[in-house]
Design a protein around this motif. Structure first.
Motif, PDB file in Angstrom:
ATOM      1  N   ARG A 189     -10.497 106.041 -24.450  1.00 12.20           N
ATOM      2  CA  ARG A 189      -9.416 105.785 -25.399  1.00 12.20           C
ATOM      3  C   ARG A 189      -8.284 106.802 -25.239  1.00 12.20           C
ATOM      4  NH1 ARG A 189     -13.743 104.371 -28.981  1.00 12.20           N
ATOM      5  NH2 ARG A 189     -13.867 106.524 -29.715  1.00 12.20           N
ATOM      6  N   ALA A 190      -8.642 108.044 -24.980  1.00  8.49           N
ATOM      7  CA  ALA A 190      -7.619 109.070 -24.788  1.00  8.49           C
ATOM      8  C   ALA A 190      -6.779 108.774 -23.549  1.00  8.49           C
ATOM      9  CB  ALA A 190      -8.276 110.448 -24.666  1.00  8.49           C
ATOM     10  N   LEU A 191      -7.420 108.343 -22.478  1.00 16.29           N
ATOM     11  CA  LEU A 191      -6.671 108.014 -21.267  1.00 16.29           C
ATOM     12  C   LEU A 191      -5.824 106.759 -21.461  1.00 16.29           C
ATOM     13  CD1 LEU A 191      -8.999 108.801 -18.232  1.00 16.29           C
ATOM     14  CD2 LEU A 191      -6.754 109.731 -18.736  1.00 16.29           C
ATOM     15  N   ALA A 192      -6.320 105.785 -22.234  1.00 17.76           N
ATOM     16  CA  ALA A 192      -5.519 104.582 -22.508  1.00 17.76           C
ATOM     17  C   ALA A 192      -4.253 104.937 -23.279  1.00 17.76           C
ATOM     18  CB  ALA A 192      -6.358 103.563 -23.287  1.00 17.76           C
ATOM     19  N   ALA A 193      -4.367 105.852 -24.244  1.00 20.03           N
ATOM     20  CA  ALA A 193      -3.182 106.297 -24.987  1.00 20.03           C
ATOM     21  C   ALA A 193      -2.224 107.056 -24.071  1.00 20.03           C
ATOM     22  CB  ALA A 193      -3.605 107.176 -26.159  1.00 20.03           C
ATOM     23  N   GLN A 194      -2.782 107.830 -23.160  1.00 20.15           N
ATOM     24  CA  GLN A 194      -1.936 108.559 -22.218  1.00 20.15           C
ATOM     25  C   GLN A 194      -1.176 107.601 -21.305  1.00 20.15           C
ATOM     26  OE1 GLN A 194      -4.097 111.541 -20.070  1.00 20.15           O
ATOM     27  NE2 GLN A 194      -2.361 112.093 -18.752  1.00 20.15           N
ATOM     28  N   ILE A 195      -1.819 106.537 -20.900  1.00 21.21           N
ATOM     29  CA  ILE A 195      -1.154 105.535 -20.058  1.00 21.21           C
ATOM     30  C   ILE A 195      -0.026 104.842 -20.827  1.00 21.21           C
ATOM     31  CG2 ILE A 195      -1.499 103.307 -18.919  1.00 21.21           C
ATOM     32  CD1 ILE A 195      -4.257 104.281 -18.081  1.00 21.21           C
ATOM     33  N   ASP A 196      -0.270 104.488 -22.099  1.00 21.44           N
ATOM     34  CA  ASP A 196       0.779 103.854 -22.902  1.00 21.44           C
ATOM     35  C   ASP A 196       1.984 104.776 -23.071  1.00 21.44           C
ATOM     36  OD1 ASP A 196      -0.812 101.626 -23.153  1.00 21.44           O
ATOM     37  OD2 ASP A 196      -1.630 102.213 -25.108  1.00 21.44           O
ATOM     38  N   ALA A 197       1.717 106.054 -23.309  1.00 22.02           N
ATOM     39  CA  ALA A 197       2.823 107.002 -23.458  1.00 22.02           C
ATOM     40  C   ALA A 197       3.612 107.138 -22.161  1.00 22.02           C
ATOM     41  CB  ALA A 197       2.286 108.360 -23.897  1.00 22.02           C
ATOM     42  N   ALA A 198       2.910 107.159 -21.039  1.00 19.06           N
ATOM     43  CA  ALA A 198       3.595 107.262 -19.749  1.00 19.06           C
ATOM     44  C   ALA A 198       4.439 106.025 -19.471  1.00 19.06           C
ATOM     45  CB  ALA A 198       2.576 107.477 -18.637  1.00 19.06           C
ATOM     46  N   ARG A 199       3.944 104.868 -19.844  1.00 15.51           N
ATOM     47  CA  ARG A 199       4.716 103.633 -19.641  1.00 15.51           C
ATOM     48  C   ARG A 199       5.966 103.620 -20.521  1.00 15.51           C
ATOM     49  NH1 ARG A 199      -0.381  99.373 -19.550  1.00 15.51           N
ATOM     50  NH2 ARG A 199      -0.847  99.566 -17.304  1.00 15.51           N
ATOM     51  N   ALA A 200       5.836 104.069 -21.773  1.00 15.64           N
ATOM     52  CA  ALA A 200       7.000 104.100 -22.657  1.00 15.64           C
ATOM     53  C   ALA A 200       8.055 105.071 -22.135  1.00 15.64           C
ATOM     54  CB  ALA A 200       6.569 104.499 -24.071  1.00 15.64           C
ATOM     55  N   LEU A 201       7.618 106.230 -21.657  1.00 12.56           N
ATOM     56  CA  LEU A 201       8.574 107.206 -21.114  1.00 12.56           C
ATOM     57  C   LEU A 201       9.211 106.678 -19.835  1.00 12.56           C
ATOM     58  CD1 LEU A 201       9.784 110.002 -21.484  1.00 12.56           C
ATOM     59  CD2 LEU A 201       7.874 110.941 -20.161  1.00 12.56           C
ATOM     60  N   LEU A 202       8.447 105.954 -19.042  1.00 14.94           N
ATOM     61  CA  LEU A 202       8.995 105.358 -17.825  1.00 14.94           C
ATOM     62  C   LEU A 202      10.063 104.323 -18.159  1.00 14.94           C
ATOM     63  CD1 LEU A 202       8.879 104.968 -14.737  1.00 14.94           C
ATOM     64  CD2 LEU A 202       7.083 103.264 -15.115  1.00 14.94           C
ATOM     65  N   ALA A 203       9.790 103.468 -19.154  1.00 16.07           N
ATOM     66  CA  ALA A 203      10.783 102.467 -19.555  1.00 16.07           C
ATOM     67  C   ALA A 203      12.049 103.131 -20.084  1.00 16.07           C
ATOM     68  CB  ALA A 203      10.185 101.537 -20.612  1.00 16.07           C
ATOM     69  N   GLN A 204      11.884 104.221 -20.832  1.00 23.68           N
ATOM     70  CA  GLN A 204      13.044 104.936 -21.363  1.00 23.68           C
ATOM     71  C   GLN A 204      13.896 105.509 -20.231  1.00 23.68           C
ATOM     72  OE1 GLN A 204      11.987 108.091 -24.028  1.00 23.68           O
ATOM     73  NE2 GLN A 204      14.083 108.701 -24.428  1.00 23.68           N
ATOM     74  N   ASN A 205      13.260 106.094 -19.243  1.00 27.55           N
ATOM     75  CA  ASN A 205      14.011 106.656 -18.121  1.00 27.55           C
ATOM     76  C   ASN A 205      14.646 105.568 -17.260  1.00 27.55           C
ATOM     77  OD1 ASN A 205      13.558 109.362 -18.761  1.00 27.55           O
ATOM     78  ND2 ASN A 205      11.600 109.397 -17.691  1.00 27.55           N
ATOM     79  N   GLN A 206      14.004 104.419 -17.173  1.00 23.64           N
ATOM     80  CA  GLN A 206      14.614 103.305 -16.450  1.00 23.64           C
ATOM     81  C   GLN A 206      15.893 102.848 -17.134  1.00 23.64           C
ATOM     82  OE1 GLN A 206      11.336 100.526 -16.350  1.00 23.64           O
ATOM     83  NE2 GLN A 206      10.663 101.183 -14.317  1.00 23.64           N
ATOM     84  N   VAL A 207      15.867 102.795 -18.465  1.00 25.28           N
ATOM     85  CA  VAL A 207      17.070 102.405 -19.212  1.00 25.28           C
ATOM     86  C   VAL A 207      18.174 103.441 -19.029  1.00 25.28           C
ATOM     87  CG1 VAL A 207      17.993 102.020 -21.523  1.00 25.28           C
ATOM     88  CG2 VAL A 207      15.797 101.029 -20.888  1.00 25.28           C
ATOM     89  N   ARG A 208      17.809 104.709 -19.086  1.00 25.62           N
ATOM     90  CA  ARG A 208      18.810 105.767 -18.914  1.00 25.62           C
ATOM     91  C   ARG A 208      19.463 105.695 -17.541  1.00 25.62           C
ATOM     92  NH1 ARG A 208      19.000 109.970 -22.509  1.00 25.62           N
ATOM     93  NH2 ARG A 208      17.425 109.980 -24.166  1.00 25.62           N
ATOM     94  N   LEU A 209      18.672 105.426 -16.538  1.00 25.90           N
ATOM     95  CA  LEU A 209      19.230 105.320 -15.192  1.00 25.90           C
ATOM     96  C   LEU A 209      20.118 104.086 -15.067  1.00 25.90           C
ATOM     97  CD1 LEU A 209      19.378 106.355 -12.292  1.00 25.90           C
ATOM     98  CD2 LEU A 209      17.309 105.023 -11.791  1.00 25.90           C
ATOM     99  N   ALA A 210      19.684 102.967 -15.664  1.00 23.50           N
ATOM    100  CA  ALA A 210      20.485 101.738 -15.596  1.00 23.50           C
ATOM    101  C   ALA A 210      21.807 101.900 -16.338  1.00 23.50           C
ATOM    102  CB  ALA A 210      19.693 100.564 -16.171  1.00 23.50           C
TER     103      ALA A 210
END
Length: 332
Positions: free
Chosen positions: A188-209
């Motif tokens: 469960r801890a790793l699943a939460a870590q993956i979700d956080a990484a995906r959200a941060l990735l989407a945020q950085n993708q928007v910033r770059l776009a």
């Protein structure tokens, strides 16, 4: 010198008769409604509402793909800002997401085959030691029964067998645990870590776009406000586009003709060099009146009271108009 009074009498009579008609003429004029004839044409001008394209992020303008006067289509690349920092942040979050996913996969599959093979070898060694201890215990029991060894030596043999058996059971338990996936809490801890990484990735993708902008509408580029190499603050327009659908007409209608207009009414526009009259639809009529000079409110001057009206032509006809161009409007 004396002048006979008889020569002045006809002139006095004529003077009195001529000016005695003025009140009657004024009264007749008021009764007939001496007001200017209702105008048939109204003066106005074309106006454009440009779409200003801004950057959501600040930075140095590195490229400007269009110039003033160019016609662009929706989706055309317009400009871009420097984005080295945003690209690096995107690469970092991508790596973090891959790391978390790899850890989760490792927990799901248990230990690797080479690691389990090491445990199997240790189990085989422990089993051999247990067998040896068991054999020695049998011998010690036989010797003790004949009185060749002491009871203490027999106890040592029993202890060694117990120890080797416990070590064998421990290694077998390690092998069973190595084949199991990670614990539920770890997963469960790793699943939460993956979700956080995906959200941060989407945020950085928007910033770059957001560092690069495309045309939101089609139309000519009305103006550009920055040059390559200049610093652009976040939210500041870099250029503006004037789509044909945003070209409208403003004209002023006297109060006496206002009743002939309503939202949705059709009017015709003519201008110099426009060719055939252009049809337009009224969308807005001002609620508040304004005066044309002289500013004097009276019943006799209310024909100077005008209302601003806005009408929109069809986009295909709007290309024949230019903002600021004077036009003449006729009611349908």
């Amino acid at each position: 010198m004396l002048y006979p009074s008889i020569t002045l009498a006809p002139m006095n009579i004529l003077f009195k008769r001529r000016y005695s008609l003025v009140p009657h003429l004024l009264a007749g004029c008021l009764l007939a409604g001496c007001q200017p004839a209702p105008p048939q044409h109204f003066q106005g001008y074309a106006e454009g509402e440009a779409v200003r394209v801004a950057a959501q992020q600040s930075g140095v303008l590195t490229s400007l793909a269009v110039q003033r006067g160019d016609t662009v289509q929706s989706g055309t690349a317009l400009f871009s800002l420097e984005h080295a920092q945003e690209a690096a942040a995107l690469a970092q979050t991508t790596a973090q997401l891959q790391q978390a996913q790899a850890q989760a996969a490792n927990l799901d599959t248990g230990k690797r085959a080479p690691e389990i093979a090491v445990i199997d070898a240790q189990i085989a060694s422990a089993r051999a030691r247990q067998h040896l201890s068991q054999t020695q215990l049998v011998r010690q029991q036989a010797l003790q029964a004949r009185g060749f060894i002491s009871a203490e030596a027999l106890d040592q043999a029993r202890t060694q067998l117990t120890s080797d058996t416990a070590q064998l059971h421990e290694l077998e338990a390690q092998r069973s645990s190595a084949r199991l996936p990670g614990r539920p809490d770890e997963r469960r801890a790793l699943a939460a870590q993956i979700d956080a990484a995906r959200a941060l990735l989407a945020q950085n993708q928007v910033r770059l776009a957001q560092k690069s902008q495309t045309a939101p509408v089609s139309g000519p580029v009305d103006d550009t406000y920055y040059r390559v190499g200049e610093w652009v603050a976040a939210g500041q327009p870099v250029l503006s586009i004037l789509p044909p659908a945003n070209i409208k007409l403003r004209f002023f209608v006297p109060e006496m003709r206002l009743a002939a207009l309503h939202a949705g009414a059709s009017v015709y526009i003519s201008c110099d060099g426009c060719g055939a009259p252009i049809a337009a639809t009224v969308r807005f009529i001002a609620q508040q009146a304004e005066y044309t000079p002289p500013v004097l409110y009276s019943e006799n001057n209310r024909h100077r009271l005008v209302y601003m009206v806005e009408a929109w032509p069809a986009p295909k006809d709007a290309t024949r108009l230019h903002p600021g161009q004077p036009v003449s409007v006729t009611l349908r």
